[in-house]
Write an enzyme that holds these catalytic residues in place. Structure first.
Site, mmCIF file in Angstrom:
data_model
loop_
_atom_site.group_PDB
_atom_site.id
_atom_site.type_symbol
_atom_site.label_atom_id
_atom_site.label_comp_id
_atom_site.label_asym_id
_atom_site.label_seq_id
_atom_site.Cartn_x
_atom_site.Cartn_y
_atom_site.Cartn_z
ATOM 1 N N ARG A 19 -21.076 -1.467 -6.619
ATOM 2 C CA ARG A 19 -21.732 -0.298 -7.199
ATOM 3 C C ARG A 19 -22.466 0.562 -6.173
ATOM 4 O O ARG A 19 -22.848 1.686 -6.428
ATOM 5 C CB ARG A 19 -22.696 -0.755 -8.309
ATOM 6 C CG ARG A 19 -21.988 -1.226 -9.561
ATOM 7 C CD ARG A 19 -22.872 -2.108 -10.438
ATOM 8 N NE ARG A 19 -22.964 -3.495 -9.949
ATOM 9 C CZ ARG A 19 -23.663 -4.463 -10.534
ATOM 10 N NH1 ARG A 19 -24.358 -4.206 -11.624
ATOM 11 N NH2 ARG A 19 -23.690 -5.683 -10.038
ATOM 12 N N GLY A 83 -18.140 -15.392 -7.308
ATOM 13 C CA GLY A 83 -19.282 -15.420 -8.224
ATOM 14 C C GLY A 83 -20.466 -16.170 -7.655
ATOM 15 O O GLY A 83 -20.368 -16.835 -6.616
ATOM 16 N N ARG A 338 -41.324 11.052 23.255
ATOM 17 C CA ARG A 338 -40.247 10.065 23.218
ATOM 18 C C ARG A 338 -40.698 8.738 23.816
ATOM 19 O O ARG A 338 -41.781 8.655 24.408
ATOM 20 C CB ARG A 338 -39.035 10.644 23.940
ATOM 21 C CG ARG A 338 -38.453 11.842 23.167
ATOM 22 C CD ARG A 338 -37.419 12.600 23.970
ATOM 23 N NE ARG A 338 -36.403 11.722 24.518
ATOM 24 C CZ ARG A 338 -35.605 12.054 25.541
ATOM 25 N NH1 ARG A 338 -35.719 13.237 26.122
ATOM 26 N NH2 ARG A 338 -34.692 11.216 25.980
ATOM 27 N N TYR A 371 -40.875 20.511 29.594
ATOM 28 C CA TYR A 371 -40.237 19.200 29.553
ATOM 29 C C TYR A 371 -40.797 18.358 30.685
ATOM 30 O O TYR A 371 -40.655 18.704 31.862
ATOM 31 C CB TYR A 371 -38.711 19.313 29.704
ATOM 32 C CG TYR A 371 -38.087 17.951 29.867
ATOM 33 C CD1 TYR A 371 -38.230 16.986 28.858
ATOM 34 C CD2 TYR A 371 -37.405 17.586 31.026
ATOM 35 C CE1 TYR A 371 -37.714 15.714 29.006
ATOM 36 C CE2 TYR A 371 -36.875 16.308 31.182
ATOM 37 C CZ TYR A 371 -37.035 15.380 30.170
ATOM 38 O OH TYR A 371 -36.528 14.113 30.313
ATOM 39 N N ALA A 428 -46.873 30.006 40.293
ATOM 40 C CA ALA A 428 -45.999 30.227 39.140
ATOM 41 C C ALA A 428 -44.581 30.561 39.596
ATOM 42 O O ALA A 428 -44.388 31.212 40.624
ATOM 43 C CB ALA A 428 -46.551 31.358 38.282
HETATM 44 C C1 UD1 Z 1 -27.175 -11.478 -11.175
HETATM 45 C C2 UD1 Z 1 -27.244 -12.509 -12.316
HETATM 46 C C3 UD1 Z 1 -28.005 -11.875 -13.484
HETATM 47 C C4 UD1 Z 1 -29.377 -11.445 -13.023
HETATM 48 C C5 UD1 Z 1 -29.287 -10.510 -11.790
HETATM 49 C C6 UD1 Z 1 -30.667 -10.285 -11.212
HETATM 50 C C7 UD1 Z 1 -25.248 -13.941 -12.270
HETATM 51 C C8 UD1 Z 1 -23.899 -14.167 -12.824
HETATM 52 N N1 UD1 Z 1 -25.930 -12.887 -12.717
HETATM 53 O O1 UD1 Z 1 -26.422 -10.349 -11.641
HETATM 54 O O2 UD1 Z 1 -28.142 -12.825 -14.532
HETATM 55 O O3 UD1 Z 1 -30.050 -10.798 -14.077
HETATM 56 O O4 UD1 Z 1 -28.479 -11.099 -10.765
HETATM 57 O O5 UD1 Z 1 -30.659 -9.349 -10.169
HETATM 58 O O6 UD1 Z 1 -25.678 -14.697 -11.439
HETATM 59 N N2 UD1 Z 1 -23.182 -12.875 -4.559
HETATM 60 C C9 UD1 Z 1 -22.541 -13.698 -3.673
HETATM 61 N N3 UD1 Z 1 -21.260 -14.069 -3.931
HETATM 62 C C10 UD1 Z 1 -20.595 -13.691 -5.044
HETATM 63 C C11 UD1 Z 1 -21.266 -12.837 -5.957
HETATM 64 C C12 UD1 Z 1 -22.557 -12.447 -5.694
HETATM 65 O O7 UD1 Z 1 -23.107 -14.082 -2.657
HETATM 66 O O8 UD1 Z 1 -19.443 -14.092 -5.198
HETATM 67 C C13 UD1 Z 1 -24.554 -12.444 -4.257
HETATM 68 C C14 UD1 Z 1 -24.705 -10.947 -4.124
HETATM 69 O O9 UD1 Z 1 -24.490 -10.526 -2.785
HETATM 70 C C15 UD1 Z 1 -26.131 -10.702 -4.578
HETATM 71 C C16 UD1 Z 1 -26.385 -11.841 -5.561
HETATM 72 O O10 UD1 Z 1 -25.406 -12.822 -5.314
HETATM 73 O O11 UD1 Z 1 -27.034 -10.781 -3.499
HETATM 74 C C17 UD1 Z 1 -26.304 -11.367 -7.025
HETATM 75 O O12 UD1 Z 1 -25.023 -10.812 -7.252
HETATM 76 P P1 UD1 Z 1 -24.834 -9.469 -8.059
HETATM 77 O O13 UD1 Z 1 -23.384 -9.154 -8.092
HETATM 78 O O14 UD1 Z 1 -25.760 -8.462 -7.590
HETATM 79 O O15 UD1 Z 1 -25.231 -9.990 -9.520
HETATM 80 P P2 UD1 Z 1 -25.918 -9.165 -10.683
HETATM 81 O O16 UD1 Z 1 -24.873 -8.444 -11.422
HETATM 82 O O17 UD1 Z 1 -27.049 -8.404 -10.132
HETATM 83 MG MG MG Z 2 -27.622 -7.826 -8.245
#
Ligand code: UD1
Ligand code: MG
Length: 465
Positions: A19, A83, A338, A371, A428
């Site tokens: 996003r 995830g 600077r 300068y 000058a």
């Molecule tokens: C997540 C939570 C949601 C919570 C919200 C709070 C889950 C499924 N959802 O949603 O309940 O309200 O955070 O901000 O956990 N990330 C990984 N690997 C992945 C996916 C994500 O490292 O495969 C990391 C992302 O970089 C991020 C964090 O996990 O830092 C959260 O992921 P994001 O996709 O932002 O989840 P949300 O939709 O915000």
């Molecule tokens: Mg998030």
């Protein structure tokens, strides 16, 4: 069990951040001049962790490069990113044989206060829960996982996309910040499935799994929902940045700093400003800048990583970076300081003057259009309008030295390396290529020749108009 009071921190930072629509990893986007992940790492220190592991994936190399210098930080690669549960699983090999508590943080939730994190760990340990989730009640829960309670007790978390219309009404949200007991954690993670709207392995499913397994789960409901604001879009990035600035401005005002208009004045959290200093609209103070007491900083001045003494006046439209300005000095308007520049006590740097790697001594003045690069200027020196140090010969940089009390006439060039001695004068319009001894007058320009009656003769000659 030996080592069971240990705390391990894992931070999720592998997601793509779709996003954000960015070629920069989401967690590297700056909030008040610092990548958000650095703020999360700093907060993590509050629980004095035995280990800290960052889960990286999308743009992993860039994230590592930004943070790589820290030997106490471990990295685990999540490839592909399936995830949040799958992300946490990548820490399992690193934490094999460890016991105690695991604090899970999200790289995109940067406002959490260290005290809240400490409270999470204490509550978690005190209750003997297998998992403790930080939650808050918000007016606009859109996008967050919702906390479903049965008989008042947390029973599961439902993601926005998987929630029923009734569940979407729930205003208690998941922060994405948890404390876990390490013992049952990694085994339970294996039983998470990906049957949901995104086809991902959701860490949030762990709560229902624990409840089924009769493992105690707690929710820590915090009052200040701002702390757990997550960043998933540019608009949330701007909103969170605004909150950070607002907090800093309020702290400074409480400590005696005047803001003519706090809404348009940006001060990074690392900056320090002493009492009775006045900041006008559009002022931007970045990085580890220190500003003394009773300074007047006029509109549209930007200062980064610099030190400003007491009672310094900075007129509008100055840019100051990596410089030191002593007490009582005056700068601007339109001055450019600077890196490597020092301005002495009560010295003056006027409009359209650029100083680079230059020391301007106490009470010295460079008031207009100059300068000064790689120069050492003593005390009580007057640098006339339009003076230029020619510090670069196309290959190397050279120093110009102007000793105490010297006077440089307007529109002069000082071709470095060169020294103008104590109390010496430069006429000058001179191009000075050899040293001017102390007390001497150095003058180096074409001699003036007045041709008497020339105009009349020219006008009177036939054929000319
Ligand atoms: C997540 C939570 C949601 C919570 C919200 C709070 C889950 C499924 N959802 O949603 O309940 O309200 O955070 O901000 O956990 N990330 C990984 N690997 C992945 C996916 C994500 O490292 O495969 C990391 C992302 O970089 C991020 C964090 O996990 O830092 C959260 O992921 P994001 O996709 O932002 O989840 P949300 O939709 O915000
Ligand atoms: Mg998030």
């Amino acid at each position: 069990m030996p080592g069971s009071s240990e705390t391990h921190v894992v931070i999720l930072a592998a997601g793509q951040g779709t996003r954000m629509k960015s070629s920069l990893a989401k967690v590297l986007h700056p909030i008040a001049s610092r990548p958000m992940i650095e703020r999360v790492l700093e907060t993590a220190n509050a629980v004095d962790p035995a280990t800290t592991t960052l889960i990286v994936g999308h743009k992993a190399d860039a994230v590592r490069e930004q943070l790589g210098k820290n030997p106490n930080l471990w990295f685990a690669l999540q490839q592909p990113q399936l995830g949040t549960a799958h992300a946490l699983q990548q820490a399992e090999p690193l934490l094999a044989g460890r016991a105690g508590s695991l604090i899970l943080l999200s790289g995109d939730v940067p406002l959490l206060r260290p005290t809240t994190l400490k409270r999470l760990l204490e509550t978690h340990r005190g209750s003997g829960a297998a998992a403790t989730v930080v939650t808050a009640t918000v007016d606009r829960p859109y996008g967050y996982g919702r906390i479903v309670r049965t008989q008042g007790h947390i029973s599961r978390i439902v993601e926005e996309r998987d929630a029923s219309p009734t569940q979407r009404q729930i205003k208690e949200i998941n922060s994405g910040i948890y404390a876990f007991d390490l013992a049952p954690l990694f085994d339970a993670l294996r039983s998470i499935a990906s049957q949901n709207a995104q086809g991902e392995f959701y860490l949030t499913d762990l709560i229902a799994i624990y409840r089924r397994r009769k493992l105690p789960v707690e929710a820590l409901l915090i009052e200040n929902a701002q702390e757990i604001r997550g960043i998933n879009s540019r608009s949330e990035l701007a909103e969170v940045s605004r909150l950070v600035r607002q907090k800093k401005n309020e702290e400074l005002m409480a400590a005696g700093v005047t803001f003519i208009d706090p809404a348009t004045t940006y001060v990074d959290p690392e900056a320090e400003i002493a009492a009775d200093t006045v900041l006008h609209p559009g002022v931007v103070i970045e990085g580890r800048t220190r500003i003394g007491a009773a300074c007047e900083i006029q509109a549209y001045v930007r200062i980064s990583n610099s030190e400003i003494g007491d009672r310094v006046t900075i007129n509008s439209f100055c840019l100051i970076s990596g410089a030191q300005v002593a007490t009582g000095a005056a700068l601007g308007p339109f001055a450019h300081l600077r890196p490597g520049t020092t301005v002495g006590e009560k010295a003056k740097v006027g409009n359209f003057v650029e100083l680079k790697n230059t020391n301007l001594g106490p009470r010295s003045k460079a008031n207009h259009l100059s300068y000064l690069g790689d120069a050492t200027v003593g005390a009580d020196v007057n640098v006339g309008a339009g003076t230029i140090t020619c510090n670069y010969d196309g290959v190397n940089k050279h120093r110009t030295v102007i000793e105490d009390g010297a006077f440089i006439g307007s529109d002069s060039q000082l071709v470095a390396p060169v020294t103008v001695g104590k109390g010496a004068y430069v006429g000058a319009g001179s191009s000075i290529v050899t040293d001017v001894p102390a007390g001497a007058l150095g003058i180096a320009r074409g001699r003036q020749n007045n041709v008497e009656g020339w105009v009349k003769r020219r006008k009177g000659s036939p054929g000319k108009s």
